[in-house]
Motif scaffolding. Structure first.
Motif, PDB file in Angstrom:
ATOM      1  N   UNK A   1       0.820  -1.191   0.000  1.00 31.71           N
ATOM      2  CA  UNK A   1       0.000   0.000   0.000  1.00 31.71           C
ATOM      3  C   UNK A   1       0.862   1.252   0.000  1.00 31.71           C
ATOM      4  N   UNK A   2       0.218   2.404   0.061  1.00 29.96           N
ATOM      5  CA  UNK A   2       0.980   3.650  -0.035  1.00 29.96           C
ATOM      6  C   UNK A   2       0.285   4.798   0.660  1.00 29.96           C
ATOM      7  N   UNK A   3       1.082   5.833   0.974  1.00 27.35           N
ATOM      8  CA  UNK A   3       0.601   7.108   1.476  1.00 27.35           C
ATOM      9  C   UNK A   3       0.824   8.123   0.368  1.00 27.35           C
ATOM     10  N   UNK A   4      -0.215   8.861   0.007  1.00 27.90           N
ATOM     11  CA  UNK A   4      -0.117   9.830  -1.070  1.00 27.90           C
ATOM     12  C   UNK A   4      -0.456  11.222  -0.548  1.00 27.90           C
ATOM     13  N   UNK A   5       0.326  12.201  -0.954  1.00 30.34           N
ATOM     14  CA  UNK A   5       0.057  13.591  -0.600  1.00 30.34           C
ATOM     15  C   UNK A   5      -0.113  14.372  -1.897  1.00 30.34           C
ATOM     16  N   UNK A   6      -1.290  14.948  -2.055  1.00 32.60           N
ATOM     17  CA  UNK A   6      -1.584  15.629  -3.309  1.00 32.60           C
ATOM     18  C   UNK A   6      -1.580  14.699  -4.506  1.00 32.60           C
ATOM     19  N   UNK A   7      -1.879  13.426  -4.249  1.00 30.01           N
ATOM     20  CA  UNK A   7      -1.960  12.445  -5.327  1.00 30.01           C
ATOM     21  C   UNK A   7      -0.654  11.759  -5.673  1.00 30.01           C
ATOM     22  N   UNK A   8       0.452  12.151  -5.017  1.00 26.44           N
ATOM     23  CA  UNK A   8       1.772  11.574  -5.306  1.00 26.44           C
ATOM     24  C   UNK A   8       2.261  10.776  -4.107  1.00 26.44           C
ATOM     25  N   UNK A   9       2.759   9.561  -4.301  1.00 24.67           N
ATOM     26  CA  UNK A   9       3.294   8.790  -3.179  1.00 24.67           C
ATOM     27  C   UNK A   9       4.393   9.558  -2.450  1.00 24.67           C
ATOM     28  N   UNK A  10       4.378   9.511  -1.121  1.00 25.83           N
ATOM     29  CA  UNK A  10       5.330  10.315  -0.358  1.00 25.83           C
ATOM     30  C   UNK A  10       6.769   9.856  -0.550  1.00 25.83           C
ATOM     31  N   UNK A  11       6.979   8.574  -0.911  1.00 19.85           N
ATOM     32  CA  UNK A  11       8.358   8.141  -1.143  1.00 19.85           C
ATOM     33  C   UNK A  11       8.921   8.780  -2.406  1.00 19.85           C
ATOM     34  N   UNK A  12       8.069   9.245  -3.301  1.00 20.88           N
ATOM     35  CA  UNK A  12       8.527   9.977  -4.475  1.00 20.88           C
ATOM     36  C   UNK A  12       8.744  11.463  -4.159  1.00 20.88           C
ATOM     37  N   UNK A  13       7.972  11.977  -3.219  1.00 16.91           N
ATOM     38  CA  UNK A  13       8.105  13.387  -2.846  1.00 16.91           C
ATOM     39  C   UNK A  13       9.348  13.634  -1.995  1.00 16.91           C
ATOM     40  N   UNK A  14       9.749  12.649  -1.183  1.00 12.51           N
ATOM     41  CA  UNK A  14      10.962  12.748  -0.381  1.00 12.51           C
ATOM     42  C   UNK A  14      10.968  13.958   0.532  1.00 12.51           C
ATOM     43  N   UNK A  15      12.037  14.764   0.447  1.00 12.25           N
ATOM     44  CA  UNK A  15      12.192  15.925   1.324  1.00 12.25           C
ATOM     45  C   UNK A  15      11.085  16.946   1.125  1.00 12.25           C
ATOM     46  N   UNK A  16      10.521  16.988  -0.074  1.00 15.84           N
ATOM     47  CA  UNK A  16       9.429  17.922  -0.327  1.00 15.84           C
ATOM     48  C   UNK A  16       8.228  17.640   0.560  1.00 15.84           C
ATOM     49  N   UNK A  17       7.970  16.365   0.843  1.00 15.72           N
ATOM     50  CA  UNK A  17       6.882  15.994   1.753  1.00 15.72           C
ATOM     51  C   UNK A  17       7.280  16.268   3.195  1.00 15.72           C
ATOM     52  N   UNK A  18       8.473  15.866   3.573  1.00 12.52           N
ATOM     53  CA  UNK A  18       8.903  16.055   4.960  1.00 12.52           C
ATOM     54  C   UNK A  18       8.962  17.533   5.341  1.00 12.52           C
ATOM     55  N   UNK A  19       9.205  18.420   4.363  1.00 10.22           N
ATOM     56  CA  UNK A  19       9.233  19.851   4.639  1.00 10.22           C
ATOM     57  C   UNK A  19       7.845  20.386   4.983  1.00 10.22           C
ATOM     58  N   UNK A  20       6.812  19.649   4.626  1.00 12.05           N
ATOM     59  CA  UNK A  20       5.429  20.082   4.899  1.00 12.05           C
ATOM     60  C   UNK A  20       4.802  19.285   6.038  1.00 12.05           C
ATOM     61  N   UNK A  21       5.649  18.555   6.756  1.00 11.26           N
ATOM     62  CA  UNK A  21       5.187  17.657   7.801  1.00 11.26           C
ATOM     63  C   UNK A  21       5.682  18.114   9.165  1.00 11.26           C
ATOM     64  N   UNK A  22       4.807  18.063  10.171  1.00 14.63           N
ATOM     65  CA  UNK A  22       5.188  18.261  11.564  1.00 14.63           C
ATOM     66  C   UNK A  22       4.839  17.005  12.342  1.00 14.63           C
ATOM     67  N   UNK A  23       5.741  16.579  13.229  1.00 16.31           N
ATOM     68  CA  UNK A  23       5.557  15.280  13.895  1.00 16.31           C
ATOM     69  C   UNK A  23       5.978  15.371  15.344  1.00 16.31           C
ATOM     70  N   UNK A  24       5.074  14.975  16.231  1.00 18.04           N
ATOM     71  CA  UNK A  24       5.404  14.813  17.649  1.00 18.04           C
ATOM     72  C   UNK A  24       5.246  13.345  17.976  1.00 18.04           C
ATOM     73  N   UNK A  25       6.341  12.580  18.054  1.00 16.30           N
ATOM     74  CA  UNK A  25       6.231  11.143  18.336  1.00 16.30           C
ATOM     75  C   UNK A  25       5.831  10.891  19.775  1.00 16.30           C
TER      76      UNK A  25
END
Length: 315
Positions: free
Chosen positions: A56-80
């Motif tokens: 399966x996959x996670x998609x942001x704006x229709x694109x898999x996040x593994x393809x977006x790479x740093x572009x996705x992580x730059x738009x992500x905030x995470x509190x583990x």
């Protein structure tokens, strides 16, 4: 803006931690509710690209996040769930350090650090070492670092664990103030954390999403299964042993007011009452509730509820 999970699965050996989860998030606050071990943290780690799915996959704006790479992580905030910090850093130094890792310029980092420490109520503690902070202060610092880059997607994993009730309320209010035009996903097993701030609830059990909807929708699904009755204290003890009892309150006349989740009227004095999200939680996670037809599992009941609601996202 859309974050979409497409049949997301994670398997560890023979154990399936997350089982073919599909869901679409748009801006708003989502409460991911489930017992410990339901798969919430594994799901959120895959959403944050910390863990790769088995399928399966996670998609942001229709694109898999593994393809977006740093572009996705730059738009992500995470509190583990286990938020790491440098104990000898001051709050200000810690924020400046993380701002540099997130690519902010020195000037941007100074402005953003001052602004966010004020927002989370830590302005006066900016020069104190983190090791001197209370649990609530550390969690507020965790929120501040998670939104340093003004993320589009904010993921919070069990953010109120270990906090006292006053800090939990403060934390919920803080999340609400930061949620405008963002996708905020908050996982918890504490019902009150999401009951008042989530636009939509996702209930997770055994690796799957078993029901979704607003608080009103999913509490409506068990209407007629929640009762209150006045009984003798001895009867209250017997009911606790055989039924799903949500609460017992002892009245001034010595009787016990018992709140029960059950399909059938549990006592001659019982009257049906409006269900709460806590009642839903008990209904979905307690086998002895008696609210399920024998032929249906809780997952099937949840999926039936989703199917009945045309306006709900499908899990």
């Amino acid at each position: 803006m859309e974050l979409r999970l497409d049949r997301l699965t994670k398997q560890f050996g023979s154990h399936i931690a997350v089982d073919r989860v599909s869901f679409s998030f748009t801006p708003g606050v989502y409460g991911l509710l489930g017992a410990n071990g339901a798969g919430k943290t594994t799901l959120m780690r895959m959403i944050c690209d910390v863990m790769r799915p088995t399928s399966g996959s996670v998609l942001f704006g229709g694109t898999p996040i593994d393809q977006l790479g740093d572009g996705y992580r730059a738009r992500l905030g995470y509190l583990p769930q286990d938020f790491g910090y440098y104990p000898d850093f001051t709050a200000c130094d810690f924020m400046m350090y993380l701002a540099s890792l997130k690519g902010l310029t020195a000037q941007q980092a100074k402005v953003r650090t001052r602004e966010l420490l004020g927002v989370v109520g830590l302005a006066e503690a900016a020069k104190r070492k983190v090791k001197t902070f209370s649990g609530g202060m550390k969690q507020r610092l965790g929120i501040a670092q998670a939104v340093l880059n003004d993320p589009s997607v904010l993921v919070l994993d069990e953010p109120t664990a270990g906090l006292d009730p006053k800090e939990r309320v403060r934390f919920r209010n803080l999340i609400s103030s930061l949620a405008q035009e963002k996708i905020v996903i908050l996982s918890t097993h504490i019902v009150s954390d999401v009951e008042y701030i989530a636009d939509e609830i996702l209930v997770m059990r055994a690796g799957g999403i078993i029901t979704t909807g607003t608080v009103e929708e999913i509490t409506g699904d068990i209407r007629g299964c929640v009762w209150e009755c006045a009984v003798a204290p001895r009867e209250a003890d017997a009911m606790s042993a055989s039924l799903t009892v949500g609460n017992i309150h002892y009245a001034q006349d010595g009787s016990a007011i018992v709140r029960v989740v059950a399909q059938q009227r549990p006592h001659p004095s019982a009257r049906a009452v409006e269900p709460t999200l806590e009642d839903v939680y008990l209904y979905l996670f307690q086998e002895q509730s008696g609210c399920l037809p024998v032929s249906q599992t809780k997952a099937e009941v949840g999926q039936d509820a989703i199917a009945r609601r045309k306006g709900a996202h499908r899990g």
